[in-house]
Design a protein around this motif. Structure first.
Motif, short mmCIF file in Angstrom:
data_model
loop_
_atom_site.label_atom_id
_atom_site.label_comp_id
_atom_site.label_asym_id
_atom_site.label_seq_id
_atom_site.Cartn_x
_atom_site.Cartn_y
_atom_site.Cartn_z
N ALA A 266 -95.84 95.79 6.82
CA ALA A 266 -95.77 94.41 7.28
C ALA A 266 -96.32 93.41 6.26
O ALA A 266 -96.36 92.23 6.54
CB ALA A 266 -96.52 94.27 8.60
N LYS A 267 -96.71 93.84 5.10
CA LYS A 267 -97.28 92.94 4.10
C LYS A 267 -96.20 92.05 3.50
O LYS A 267 -95.07 92.43 3.32
CB LYS A 267 -97.94 93.72 2.97
N ILE A 268 -96.56 90.85 3.20
CA ILE A 268 -95.69 89.89 2.53
C ILE A 268 -95.91 90.02 1.03
O ILE A 268 -97.04 90.17 0.56
CB ILE A 268 -96.01 88.45 2.99
N SER A 269 -94.81 89.96 0.28
CA SER A 269 -94.93 90.04 -1.18
C SER A 269 -94.70 88.66 -1.78
O SER A 269 -94.26 87.72 -1.11
CB SER A 269 -93.92 91.03 -1.73
N LEU A 270 -94.96 88.52 -3.06
CA LEU A 270 -94.77 87.26 -3.75
C LEU A 270 -93.29 86.87 -3.83
O LEU A 270 -92.97 85.69 -3.94
CB LEU A 270 -95.35 87.34 -5.17
N GLU A 271 -92.38 87.85 -3.71
CA GLU A 271 -90.94 87.58 -3.78
C GLU A 271 -90.38 87.06 -2.44
O GLU A 271 -89.26 86.57 -2.39
CB GLU A 271 -90.17 88.83 -4.19
N ASP A 272 -91.10 87.20 -1.34
CA ASP A 272 -90.62 86.74 -0.04
C ASP A 272 -90.50 85.22 -0.04
O ASP A 272 -91.20 84.52 -0.75
CB ASP A 272 -91.56 87.20 1.08
N THR A 273 -89.56 84.72 0.79
CA THR A 273 -89.31 83.28 0.85
C THR A 273 -89.55 82.78 2.28
O THR A 273 -89.93 83.55 3.16
CB THR A 273 -87.85 82.97 0.46
N ALA A 274 -89.25 81.52 2.52
CA ALA A 274 -89.44 80.92 3.83
C ALA A 274 -88.28 81.23 4.78
O ALA A 274 -88.27 80.78 5.91
CB ALA A 274 -89.60 79.40 3.68
N GLN A 275 -87.30 81.99 4.30
CA GLN A 275 -86.14 82.31 5.14
C GLN A 275 -85.72 83.75 4.89
O GLN A 275 -85.83 84.25 3.78
CB GLN A 275 -84.98 81.38 4.82
N THR A 276 -85.23 84.37 5.96
CA THR A 276 -84.68 85.72 5.84
C THR A 276 -83.57 85.88 6.88
O THR A 276 -83.36 84.99 7.71
CB THR A 276 -85.76 86.80 6.04
N SER A 277 -82.85 86.97 6.85
CA SER A 277 -81.81 87.24 7.84
C SER A 277 -81.61 88.74 7.95
O SER A 277 -82.02 89.50 7.06
CB SER A 277 -80.49 86.56 7.46
N PHE A 278 -81.03 89.13 9.04
CA PHE A 278 -80.64 90.53 9.20
C PHE A 278 -79.43 90.58 10.11
O PHE A 278 -79.22 89.72 10.96
CB PHE A 278 -81.80 91.40 9.73
N ASP A 279 -78.59 91.59 9.89
CA ASP A 279 -77.36 91.73 10.65
C ASP A 279 -77.64 92.47 11.95
O ASP A 279 -78.44 93.40 11.99
CB ASP A 279 -76.31 92.53 9.85
N ILE A 280 -76.97 92.02 13.01
CA ILE A 280 -77.05 92.71 14.29
C ILE A 280 -75.62 92.92 14.79
O ILE A 280 -74.68 92.27 14.33
CB ILE A 280 -77.87 91.93 15.34
N GLY A 281 -75.44 93.83 15.72
CA GLY A 281 -74.11 94.07 16.28
C GLY A 281 -74.13 95.30 17.15
O GLY A 281 -75.14 95.99 17.27
N GLY A 282 -73.03 95.58 17.72
CA GLY A 282 -72.88 96.75 18.57
C GLY A 282 -71.42 96.91 18.91
O GLY A 282 -70.55 96.26 18.33
#
Length: 165
Positions: free
Chosen positions: A22-38
């Motif tokens: 769960a640690k945040i790295s220096l490369e992380d930004t203020a936005q992220t996304s992930f795909d969902i579906g079924g």
């Protein structure tokens, strides 16, 4: 010093591993996304409203007699489904002595005078949509009689299976 039991030790190690991921790295930004579906599998459903006279047909009369109404719904968006009718007695009404009366069925306007000596498949209108609205079709029985049948109480069971095209 007291040591943790085996299952407690596994839980502690698992929690520590989750926290490590769960640690945040220096490369992380203020936005992220992930795909969902079924997925929802294609399916059809069928129900019947058996007529009151389904078990008291006039077997001395060779005319079509409504035995029930079959309702079909499919989630495929198609307007028809394959509906297969089969008879436990291969298209015969049978009494307790083994006497037989052949019969045919009408499936609405889609098929007339079908013999159930083998299963019969009919393309039948079906409902679609998320409301579960179905299309209903009357099923009628046509006794194949000539007026010389033996007295008795005759019966059969018709099974209906619906599948999408």
């Amino acid at each position: 010093m007291k040591y943790a039991s085996g299952s407690a030790l596994v839980a502690i190690v698992t929690i520590a591993a989750l926290q490590a991921n769960a640690k945040i790295s220096l490369e992380d930004t203020a936005q992220t996304s992930f795909d969902i579906g079924g997925e929802i599998a294609a399916e059809c459903k069928v129900s019947n409203a058996t007529s009151d006279n389904a078990t008291s047909l006039d077997l001395s009369n060779a005319s079509a007699q409504t035995a029930g109404t079959l309702s079909v719904w499919c989630n495929t968006g198609q307007n028809v489904a394959d509906t297969t009718y089969s008879s436990a007695n291969n298209g015969f009404l049978i009494d307790e002595s083994g006497n037989q009366i052949a019969y045919n069925i009408n499936v609405g306007d889609q098929a007339n005078s079908l013999s159930l000596s083998s299963p019969q498949t009919v393309q039948q209108a079906n409902g679609t949509g998320t409301g579960g609205d179905s299309e209903a079709t009357d099923v009628a029985i046509i006794p194949q009689v000539n007026g010389f049948e033996s007295s008795g109480s005759y019966s059969d069971t018709i099974s209906v299976t619906v599948t999408y095209n």
